[in-house]
Design a protein around this motif. Structure first.
Motif, PDB file in Angstrom:
ATOM      1  N   ASN A  36      10.384   9.061   1.502  1.00 45.41           N
ATOM      2  CA  ASN A  36       9.909   7.677   1.488  1.00 45.41           C
ATOM      3  C   ASN A  36      10.677   6.808   0.490  1.00 45.41           C
ATOM      4  O   ASN A  36      10.827   5.604   0.699  1.00 45.41           O
ATOM      5  N   SER A  37      11.161   7.422  -0.601  1.00 46.57           N
ATOM      6  CA  SER A  37      11.911   6.649  -1.597  1.00 46.57           C
ATOM      7  C   SER A  37      13.317   6.321  -1.133  1.00 46.57           C
ATOM      8  O   SER A  37      13.949   5.401  -1.661  1.00 46.57           O
ATOM      9  N   ILE A  68       7.971   1.938   3.452  1.00 43.78           N
ATOM     10  CA  ILE A  68       7.660   2.499   4.773  1.00 43.78           C
ATOM     11  C   ILE A  68       7.284   3.964   4.599  1.00 43.78           C
ATOM     12  O   ILE A  68       8.027   4.724   3.973  1.00 43.78           O
ATOM     13  N   ASP A  69       6.136   4.363   5.120  1.00 44.17           N
ATOM     14  CA  ASP A  69       5.692   5.748   4.993  1.00 44.17           C
ATOM     15  C   ASP A  69       6.281   6.565   6.138  1.00 44.17           C
ATOM     16  O   ASP A  69       5.594   6.897   7.115  1.00 44.17           O
ATOM     17  N   ASN A 118       3.213   5.823  -2.786  1.00 39.00           N
ATOM     18  CA  ASN A 118       4.398   6.642  -3.012  1.00 39.00           C
ATOM     19  C   ASN A 118       4.632   6.910  -4.496  1.00 39.00           C
ATOM     20  O   ASN A 118       5.103   7.982  -4.890  1.00 39.00           O
ATOM     21  N   LEU A 119       4.271   5.947  -5.334  1.00 42.85           N
ATOM     22  CA  LEU A 119       4.468   6.108  -6.777  1.00 42.85           C
ATOM     23  C   LEU A 119       3.534   7.164  -7.373  1.00 42.85           C
ATOM     24  O   LEU A 119       3.757   7.620  -8.504  1.00 42.85           O
ATOM     25  N   HIS A 155       0.834  -1.205   0.000  1.00 44.76           N
ATOM     26  CA  HIS A 155       0.000   0.000   0.000  1.00 44.76           C
ATOM     27  C   HIS A 155       0.868   1.255   0.000  1.00 44.76           C
ATOM     28  O   HIS A 155       0.629   2.196  -0.775  1.00 44.76           O
ATOM     29  N   ASN A 156       1.869   1.282   0.857  1.00 46.09           N
ATOM     30  CA  ASN A 156       2.764   2.437   0.920  1.00 46.09           C
ATOM     31  C   ASN A 156       3.515   2.633  -0.391  1.00 46.09           C
ATOM     32  O   ASN A 156       3.717   3.766  -0.850  1.00 46.09           O
TER      33      ASN A 156
END
Length: 307
Positions: free
Chosen positions: A108-109, A117-118, A79-80, A74-75
């Motif tokens: 986050n990247s 991981i957020d 993020n994408l 989900h994270n």
């Protein structure tokens, strides 16, 4: 790379200019739902697909991605979407939002292990969805007629164009890299299943006891989109006021139940946007209080009886 970026920018300008001129005079989305009959057919098809195919696949996905695995996916897919969110923040002249989303993507990247991981959310910077549909709305482009796509969920003419443009500028699709097609499909499928799992309980709560699930979902979606475009809270709170204001209570039919639309609509949970090119903007839905929910159902059923 430069040529591809230029083409994407040119397409954005080419789409925006005529659309703004053409849709500025359209009635607000859903004001009369001119394609309602076709939309209801799409809604019924979606219900069957969700019951027999999408729902079981989502449950299998949830079983195969328990706990931190599912959360990590989900994270990652969220993020994408941050580069697209950033671009639209810039286009909307909202520098704070653009900077926040860009910062989320960078943090986050890297620290967040490619987005698994957020980290940014833990530091008080949650994901805030944004799209080219929001950008068009920001500059006065009306939503246009409401549309319900089987496998795509609720949308409007403006949001459909927005999703196309977002797909074009999305780095997952825009950049040229090895296995791009396979990765794009994988990300799209993971995003759709993730949204289906994330929103299942909300949609069950919203639609399971609704007199007219189609109208309830339409009202909720349009309120959420209107609030998103204005940059506010995306949690709808008063469903009846948008579509069916000041309606008298419905009278029971011969069988003792309030009238319905006459169209067989599955009560299977619906997903906000199971779209291959979709962005993660499914609103967080909250159940109405019991008395408010019963009143909403009576109003919806009464309006349908009069049609």
């Amino acid at each position: 790379m430069r040529a591809t970026t230029f083409m994407a920018a040119a397409m954005m300008v080419a789409v925006t200019s005529p659309l703004a001129a053409a849709t500025r005079h359209l009635p607000p989305a859903g004001a009369d739902d001119p394609w309602e009959k076709l939309n209801r057919v799409g809604f019924a098809i979606e219900g069957k697909l969700d019951h027999w195919i999408i729902g079981p696949l989502a449950h299998l996905y949830k079983f195969l991605t328990p706990g931190p695995i599912g959360k990590g996916i989900h994270n990652l897919v969220t993020n994408l979407t941050e580069p697209v969110v950033t671009v639209n923040g810039i286009l909307q002249l909202r520098p704070k939002r653009a900077t926040e989303s860009a910062g989320r993507f960078l943090v986050n990247s890297t620290v967040g292990l490619a987005g698994l991981i957020d980290v940014a959310a833990k530091e008080g910077h949650p994901h805030r969805p944004n799209s080219f549909g929001d950008t068009l709305g920001r500059y006065g482009v009306a939503g246009g007629p409401y549309i319900f796509y089987p496998l795509g969920g609720p949308s409007t003419v403006r949001d459909t164009v927005g999703e196309i443009v977002d797909t074009v500028v999305d780095p997952v699709h825009l950049l040229n890299y090895r296995f791009r097609t396979e990765i794009s499909i994988g990300v799209a499928v993971a995003r759709g299943l993730d949204q289906r799992v994330e929103n299942e309980a909300d949609f069950e709560t919203l639609l399971s006891n609704a007199a007219d699930p189609y109208a309830t979902l339409r009202s909720t979606y349009l309120q959420a989109r209107d609030s998103e475009v204005r940059g506010g809270d995306v949690t709808p709170t008063d469903l009846p006021d948008l579509d069916l204001p000041d309606l008298p209570p419905a009278q029971p039919d011969a069988g003792g139940k309030a009238g319905s639309s006459g169209l067989a609509i599955s009560s299977a949970p619906m997903v906000a946007r199971l779209v291959a090119s979709g962005y993660d903007q499914a609103p967080s839905l909250q159940p109405l209080p019991d008395h408010q929910g019963r009143q909403a159902d009576r109003e919806l059923a009464g309006a349908l009886e009069k049609r």
